[in-house]
Design an enzyme around this catalytic site. Structure first.
Site, mmCIF file in Angstrom:
data_model
loop_
_atom_site.group_PDB
_atom_site.id
_atom_site.type_symbol
_atom_site.label_atom_id
_atom_site.label_comp_id
_atom_site.label_asym_id
_atom_site.label_seq_id
_atom_site.Cartn_x
_atom_site.Cartn_y
_atom_site.Cartn_z
ATOM 1 N N HIS A 1 -11.734 15.912 3.062
ATOM 2 C CA HIS A 1 -12.847 15.370 2.265
ATOM 3 C C HIS A 1 -12.334 14.247 1.360
ATOM 4 O O HIS A 1 -12.905 13.161 1.331
ATOM 5 C CB HIS A 1 -13.499 16.481 1.438
ATOM 6 C CG HIS A 1 -14.462 15.983 0.407
ATOM 7 N ND1 HIS A 1 -15.691 15.473 0.734
ATOM 8 C CD2 HIS A 1 -14.358 15.877 -0.951
ATOM 9 C CE1 HIS A 1 -16.321 15.090 -0.377
ATOM 10 N NE2 HIS A 1 -15.530 15.323 -1.411
ATOM 11 N N ASP B 1 -16.377 -19.046 7.083
ATOM 12 C CA ASP B 1 -15.792 -17.783 7.531
ATOM 13 C C ASP B 1 -14.625 -17.488 6.596
ATOM 14 O O ASP B 1 -14.418 -18.190 5.622
ATOM 15 C CB ASP B 1 -15.324 -17.853 8.999
ATOM 16 C CG ASP B 1 -15.340 -16.466 9.667
ATOM 17 O OD1 ASP B 1 -14.988 -15.482 8.985
ATOM 18 O OD2 ASP B 1 -15.697 -16.375 10.841
ATOM 19 N N GLU C 1 -5.021 2.419 -6.994
ATOM 20 C CA GLU C 1 -6.022 2.759 -5.980
ATOM 21 C C GLU C 1 -7.364 3.118 -6.626
ATOM 22 O O GLU C 1 -8.431 2.780 -6.098
ATOM 23 C CB GLU C 1 -5.504 3.919 -5.114
ATOM 24 C CG GLU C 1 -6.516 4.527 -4.169
ATOM 25 C CD GLU C 1 -6.867 3.651 -2.972
ATOM 26 O OE1 GLU C 1 -6.139 2.658 -2.754
ATOM 27 O OE2 GLU C 1 -7.851 3.926 -2.290
ATOM 28 N N THR D 1 -12.641 -1.545 -20.032
ATOM 29 C CA THR D 1 -13.729 -0.874 -19.323
ATOM 30 C C THR D 1 -14.955 -0.791 -20.215
ATOM 31 O O THR D 1 -16.085 -1.046 -19.781
ATOM 32 C CB THR D 1 -13.292 0.537 -18.882
ATOM 33 O OG1 THR D 1 -11.985 0.447 -18.317
ATOM 34 C CG2 THR D 1 -14.232 1.099 -17.852
ATOM 35 N N HIS E 1 0.116 9.478 -16.093
ATOM 36 C CA HIS E 1 -0.856 10.388 -16.725
ATOM 37 C C HIS E 1 -1.381 11.409 -15.709
ATOM 38 O O HIS E 1 -2.064 12.347 -16.097
ATOM 39 C CB HIS E 1 -1.992 9.631 -17.428
ATOM 40 C CG HIS E 1 -2.943 8.918 -16.514
ATOM 41 N ND1 HIS E 1 -3.550 7.739 -16.861
ATOM 42 C CD2 HIS E 1 -3.398 9.202 -15.275
ATOM 43 C CE1 HIS E 1 -4.342 7.347 -15.872
ATOM 44 N NE2 HIS E 1 -4.260 8.210 -14.904
ATOM 45 N N HIS E 2 -1.080 11.185 -14.420
ATOM 46 C CA HIS E 2 -1.402 12.219 -13.435
ATOM 47 C C HIS E 2 -0.357 13.332 -13.434
ATOM 48 O O HIS E 2 -0.475 14.284 -12.675
ATOM 49 C CB HIS E 2 -1.465 11.603 -12.035
ATOM 50 C CG HIS E 2 -2.563 10.589 -11.890
ATOM 51 N ND1 HIS E 2 -3.812 10.902 -11.434
ATOM 52 C CD2 HIS E 2 -2.594 9.266 -12.160
ATOM 53 C CE1 HIS E 2 -4.569 9.812 -11.416
ATOM 54 N NE2 HIS E 2 -3.860 8.812 -11.855
ATOM 55 N N LYS F 1 -16.833 -3.987 -20.343
ATOM 56 C CA LYS F 1 -17.733 -4.181 -19.199
ATOM 57 C C LYS F 1 -19.047 -3.429 -19.402
ATOM 58 O O LYS F 1 -20.132 -3.960 -19.177
ATOM 59 C CB LYS F 1 -17.053 -3.692 -17.906
ATOM 60 C CG LYS F 1 -16.063 -4.704 -17.363
ATOM 61 C CD LYS F 1 -15.726 -4.387 -15.920
ATOM 62 C CE LYS F 1 -14.896 -5.485 -15.310
ATOM 63 N NZ LYS F 1 -15.650 -6.699 -15.007
ATOM 64 N N SER G 1 -22.522 -6.187 -11.294
ATOM 65 C CA SER G 1 -22.594 -7.431 -12.049
ATOM 66 C C SER G 1 -23.407 -8.502 -11.319
ATOM 67 O O SER G 1 -23.730 -9.528 -11.895
ATOM 68 C CB SER G 1 -21.187 -7.967 -12.327
ATOM 69 O OG SER G 1 -20.452 -7.025 -13.057
ATOM 70 N N SER H 1 -4.269 -2.005 7.864
ATOM 71 C CA SER H 1 -5.600 -2.618 7.815
ATOM 72 C C SER H 1 -5.886 -3.210 6.442
ATOM 73 O O SER H 1 -6.307 -4.364 6.320
ATOM 74 C CB SER H 1 -6.639 -1.551 8.165
ATOM 75 O OG SER H 1 -7.925 -1.978 7.829
ATOM 76 N N SER H 2 -5.619 -2.431 5.395
ATOM 77 C CA SER H 2 -5.920 -2.903 4.042
ATOM 78 C C SER H 2 -5.073 -4.108 3.670
ATOM 79 O O SER H 2 -5.560 -5.057 3.047
ATOM 80 C CB SER H 2 -5.671 -1.790 3.027
ATOM 81 O OG SER H 2 -6.544 -0.726 3.258
ATOM 82 N N TYR I 1 -8.649 1.820 -9.200
ATOM 83 C CA TYR I 1 -9.350 0.570 -9.514
ATOM 84 C C TYR I 1 -9.721 -0.183 -8.254
ATOM 85 O O TYR I 1 -10.694 -0.944 -8.242
ATOM 86 C CB TYR I 1 -8.506 -0.272 -10.480
ATOM 87 C CG TYR I 1 -8.272 0.503 -11.750
ATOM 88 C CD1 TYR I 1 -9.357 0.880 -12.527
ATOM 89 C CD2 TYR I 1 -7.014 0.937 -12.126
ATOM 90 C CE1 TYR I 1 -9.186 1.656 -13.656
ATOM 91 C CE2 TYR I 1 -6.829 1.722 -13.249
ATOM 92 C CZ TYR I 1 -7.919 2.075 -14.015
ATOM 93 O OH TYR I 1 -7.754 2.854 -15.115
ATOM 94 N N HIS J 1 -2.788 5.259 -8.880
ATOM 95 C CA HIS J 1 -3.668 4.849 -9.962
ATOM 96 C C HIS J 1 -4.288 3.476 -9.738
ATOM 97 O O HIS J 1 -5.491 3.331 -9.903
ATOM 98 C CB HIS J 1 -3.051 4.981 -11.349
ATOM 99 C CG HIS J 1 -4.173 5.064 -12.344
ATOM 100 N ND1 HIS J 1 -4.835 6.239 -12.612
ATOM 101 C CD2 HIS J 1 -4.851 4.095 -12.988
ATOM 102 C CE1 HIS J 1 -5.854 5.994 -13.412
ATOM 103 N NE2 HIS J 1 -5.896 4.706 -13.650
ATOM 104 N N ARG K 1 -8.833 24.222 -9.438
ATOM 105 C CA ARG K 1 -9.185 23.417 -8.266
ATOM 106 C C ARG K 1 -8.608 24.063 -7.013
ATOM 107 O O ARG K 1 -7.652 24.810 -7.073
ATOM 108 C CB ARG K 1 -8.529 22.039 -8.353
ATOM 109 C CG ARG K 1 -9.118 21.094 -9.308
ATOM 110 C CD ARG K 1 -8.194 19.891 -9.446
ATOM 111 N NE ARG K 1 -8.280 18.985 -8.296
ATOM 112 C CZ ARG K 1 -7.602 17.838 -8.230
ATOM 113 N NH1 ARG K 1 -6.787 17.479 -9.199
ATOM 114 N NH2 ARG K 1 -7.733 17.058 -7.183
ATOM 115 N N TRP L 1 -5.205 15.311 -0.764
ATOM 116 C CA TRP L 1 -5.229 13.882 -0.430
ATOM 117 C C TRP L 1 -3.985 13.188 -0.973
ATOM 118 O O TRP L 1 -3.626 12.111 -0.523
ATOM 119 C CB TRP L 1 -6.486 13.198 -0.961
ATOM 120 C CG TRP L 1 -6.415 12.716 -2.377
ATOM 121 C CD1 TRP L 1 -6.665 13.448 -3.494
ATOM 122 C CD2 TRP L 1 -6.085 11.395 -2.826
ATOM 123 N NE1 TRP L 1 -6.500 12.675 -4.610
ATOM 124 C CE2 TRP L 1 -6.144 11.404 -4.228
ATOM 125 C CE3 TRP L 1 -5.741 10.201 -2.185
ATOM 126 C CZ2 TRP L 1 -5.872 10.275 -5.005
ATOM 127 C CZ3 TRP L 1 -5.465 9.078 -2.966
ATOM 128 C CH2 TRP L 1 -5.539 9.129 -4.361
#
Lengths: 665, 216
Positions: free
Chosen positions: A79, A108, A259, A332, A306-307, A335, A272, A173-174, A261, A257, A454, A143
């Site tokens: 998931h 293009d 990731e 943040t 912080h993780h 924004k 926006s 790919s990315s 963002y 981290h 969890r 994950w």
């Protein structure tokens, strides 16, 4: 708004835009590739959503018996992996593909065939990873795949092999896409489209590409270490050989981290775009919105640990990472407030897209605030590994990223297909999603604070968790219903939706100046841009006239363009006699012109080609061959790797030596 | 339409070719790749529980048998010099392509083919030294599975060697084009981006040579 015609307002050109499966397999058109990304990601959303629903059925009441503990592990791993790598990132990529060239006034992307390659790698990589379900060995290590747990002694099955090889394929790919979009944005902007005139979505997309380029190599190396450990017996994660049990965690979160963002900034960009259009006001504080996006990305590389507050890094590391994490709340928050000020005093139109966008602003703030809560190590020690964390990141990623992306789909569907999504069905989709998301994830704050961990596959009665789990499960079912309604809306509106016309929302940026769907060459003439809001300058000068900074201070800086003073030029356009590339007649919704083909216009278009697909396929098979090592068939695995690597290289040479497009003189 | 030229590709925003920007983005990404590898090597330095070790001898009873410091500084100094010289040859190859036919670029020393071959041969020499080094390490009892030093050393230098190999293939491809139809000033970009990659791989090696081989 749109007319009630029964067919698009122009005849689709035949040359250059043929239909049929072969045309999709060989396409190098950024709009078609974007469409492929969109529908593939939505299909995986259905899969990832189903996995979530099964988990919520299991957890609906105490001592659930829907699935076993082992299957539950596979469900939460797939998931998370599916939603992050196969849904949110590719949905963002769908918008990058479709919108970046249109928003900067290009025909293009810089490398159309590399773009096709990125999509096919994503498709084959996602199929490879999910093929693990067919052999009953779906990834089961979370994950984040913490090593040493994912090393061979603790995870002997093929599960982790599918996961690490799949992520490696998706990373290609990315990265390929990121090089492409960076080059496109730097190098293919229309005349006058300086960086500070770019639409906010393109800006956030630009920032995200740098995050991808800098973050993905780190997980690539972490995964290489894991592959070597599992396949060749190296010692990177072998504690008895002196390895550091935190090495994986550091490498993973240095990627992980940023990731976060990578997942949220594209949605911020879409919001926006949506809020100013439906508030009839330019975005509040455009430069600050740009700078805060850059600052979020920059700080995003300095907060990874912080993780890891719970692993015992010591007070100095904990304090430093706590402070850098709290710092991110500033850009943040900027924004959030700028979005509110954009709406403040505006002439608001509550379309479905607007409702989704406003939901992001409101609900992302909840996830942001709980994020600041566990930026504090003492608080985090209470919250870590509980449902409180699950509540937090779902508010950020579902109520944040996905709400923004759904809003983006309602906003841009008419540009992609030429038809509007039904607002009536869309309202059902929105309200069910809104209620479902809050009903699912809000109670998780409580179940978490009451101590529910969890990743447990079941729990005993009498711990005060029952009511919250029942609420969460009910909410998940509502979200599933919302998803079905959304699918129906897309399915129906593709053929029966209202004809959109060029500019159904009366929006300000370049993509709305061309037909919907756009012709394969996008712009008949490359536009010349003189402000951030080229279409409003022509059609609604009153919306930009009173906002001095909407013109990027060209007047203040006394800049001139093409021998004319920009301020004068701008006012001249506002008076209704535009100069430069944009023709106001071309922006009329009901123009009945039959579009010319690229050939008639003499625009060189890239040839369709199947080669990127072959290269992507053989690369995927090359990685897949490595699975045989696990089965103690090293020679066969190596034969596979060499064969597919040779085929891949052969097709790569064929691709690189074939001309991109007809020569023009 | 008469104004066909107006529909050809507009000039790029920066005036640079797309490929030039893309290769810089790629190099940025490669920096993070090697940064991760080098950091891991440095973090694991001195943490191996068994020998052989990079700079220290290991005698019984700590090690079962007597082990010498394993890194061969003289051989690697030579291969580093070879790789540095290959960058010089690469610069001269690019100059030869850019200035083809101009005075001062006649004969062997003005030939792009000669300098492309030289660069590739120097690269292959470097790879040969690495193959010799790897083989001798294995004979002395250090494999990728022996200890943390072996794992992180072979992975780091192996990744670098793979990059050099890719670069050599790239150079041979350019050479094939040069032989087939001749590379001239309008092809300079093809050689330019290959050169950027080659120099990057060279610079990374200087970091590896300093951090792994020279600093004890």
């Amino acid at each position: 708004m749109a007319t009630a015609a029964v067919s698009p307002s122009y005849a689709r050109t035949s040359s250059g835009s043929p239909s049929g499966i072969w045309s999709w397999l060989t396409t190098v058109d950024h709009k078609r590739i974007g469409t492929l990304y969109l529908y593939t990601a939505l299909a995986w959303f259905a899969v990832g959503g189903t996995e979530a629903v099964i988990m919520r059925m299991q957890l609906q009441g105490p001592n659930g018996r829907v699935v076993s503990a082992e299957v539950f592990n596979q469900l939460f791993t797939m998931h998370g992996t599916t939603m992050i790598f196969l849904v949110v990132m590719p949905l963002s990529a769908a918008f990058f593909n479709f919108l970046i060239p249109l928003q900067i006034g290009a025909r293009d992307v810089a490398f159309p065939r590399l773009n096709a390659f990125s999509y096919w790698v994503y498709l084959f990589g996602s199929l490879f990873m999910n093929a693990s379900w067919l052999v009953g060995m779906a990834p089961n290590g979370g994950w984040f795949g913490y090593a040493p747990l994912t090393t061979l002694p603790y995870s002997p099955g093929l599960n982790i092999d599918f996961w690490m090889l799949g992520l490696q394929i998706l990373g290609v790919s990315s990265l390929a896409a990121a090089f492409n979009f960076i080059t496109t944005i730097i190098n293919m902007r229309a005349p006058g489209m300086n960086l500070m005139r770019m639409p906010m979505f393109t800006w956030m997309a630009f920032v995200v590409q740098f995050l991808l380029v800098l973050a993905f190599p780190v997980i690539t190396i972490a995964l290489v270490f894991l592959q070597f450990d599992r396949f060749f017996g190296t010692n990177f994660y072998t504690i008895t050989q002196g390895a550091d049990p935190l090495l994986w965690q550091h490498l993973f979160w240095i990627f992980g981290h940023p990731e976060v963002y990578i997942l949220i900034l594209p949605a911020f960009g879409l919001v926006s775009e949506i809020l100013p259009t439906f508030s009839r006001k330019p975005i509040f504080g455009y430069p600050v919105m740009v700078y805060s996006g850059i600052l979020i990305a920059f700080l995003g590389f300095g907060v990874w640990a912080h993780h890891m507050f719970a692993v015992g890094m010591g007070p100095i590391a904990d304090s430093v990472f706590s402070m850098t994490t709290m710092l991110i709340a500033i850009p943040t928050g900027v924004k959030i407030f700028n979005w509110i000020f954009t709406m403040w005093g505006g002439n608001l139109r509550f379309t479905v897209a607007m409702k989704f966008a406003i939901s992001l602003v409101a609900l992302f703030t909840i996830g942001g605030i709980s994020g600041v809560m566990h930026a504090s190590p003492p608080a985090d020690l209470q919250q870590t590994d509980t449902y409180f964390i699950v509540a937090h990141f779902h508010y950020v990623l579902v109520a944040g990223s996905l709400m923004g992306l759904w809003g983006g789909i309602y906003y841009y569907f008419p540009k992609i297909t030429g038809r509007l999504l039904s607002e009536k069905i869309g309202n059902w989709h929105f309200w069910l999603t809104f209620i479902g998301v809050n009903l699912t994830f809000m109670p998780m704050h409580w179940s978490g604070l009451y101590g529910m961990p969890r990743r447990v596959y079941t729990y005993d009665a009498g711990q005060g968790w029952e009511i919250f789990n029942l609420m969460s499960s009910t909410g998940a079912y509502l979200q599933a219903l919302a998803g079905i309604i959304f699918a129906y809306n897309i399915f129906r509106s593709r053929t029966h939706g209202e004809i959109a016309g060029n500019d159904p929302w009366e929006a300000p940026s370049l993509e709305w100046s061309i037909p919907s769907p756009p012709p394969d060459y996008n712009f008949e003439t490359i536009p010349t841009v003189t402000s951030r809001y080229p279409l409003w300058d022509i059609k609604h000068p009153e919306l930009t006239a009173s906002v001095p900074h909407s013109r990027h201070g060209d007047e203040r800086n006394d800049v001139s363009l093409g021998g004319k003073h920009v301020g004068a030029f701008h006012d001249h356009m506002a008076a209704g006699t535009p100069e430069g590339g944009l023709n106001p007649n071309a922006t009329q919704a009901s123009s009945k012109v039959s579009l010319k083909t690229a050939e008639e216009l003499g625009i060189p278009m890239p040839y369709p080609t199947i080669k990127p697909l072959w290269v992507a396929l053989f690369m995927t098979l090359m990685f897949a061959s490595l699975l045989l090592i696990h089965k103690d068939k090293l020679p066969l695995a190596m034969a596979g790797v060499v064969t597919f690597a040779t085929l891949m290289t052969g097709f790569l040479y064929a691709w690189l030596t074939a001309p991109l497009e007809p020569h023009h003189h | 339409m008469t104004a066909v030229a107006s529909h050809a590709h507009p000039p790029t925003s920066t005036g640079l070719d797309h490929r030039k920007i893309a290769i810089w983005a790629f190099i940025g990404s490669e920096c993070m790749l090697f940064a991760s590898l080098i950091s891991t090597y440095l973090i694991y330095k001195g943490r191996s529980v068994v020998g052989p070790f990079p700079h220290e001898a290991c005698n019984p009873p700590v090690c079962a048998t007597h082990l010498n410091p394993i890194l061969n500084i003289p051989v690697t100094s030579f291969s580093t010099f070879v790789l540095l010289m290959s960058s010089l040859a690469m610069v001269l190859a690019l100059a030869a392509v850019e200035n083809k036919g101009k005075p001062g670029y006649e004969g062997l020393l003005g030939s792009s083919k000669f300098w492309l071959i030289s660069t590739a041969v120097l690269g292959i020499t470097f790879l040969g030294c690495q193959a010799y080094e790897f083989t001798s390490f294995v004979h002395e009892g250090l494999t990728i599975r022996t200890n943390l030093f072996g794992s992180s050393f072979f992975t780091l230098t192996g990744f670098h060697g793979a990059h050099v190999t890719a670069g050599v293939l790239w150079l041979i491809t350019l050479l094939a084009i040069d032989i087939k139809r001749g590379l001239g000033p309008k092809d300079a970009l093809l050689v330019d981006i290959a050169a950027l990659y080659w120099h990057f791989v060279d610079v990374v090696w200087i970091a590896i040579f300093t951090l792994v081989y020279l600093i004890k």
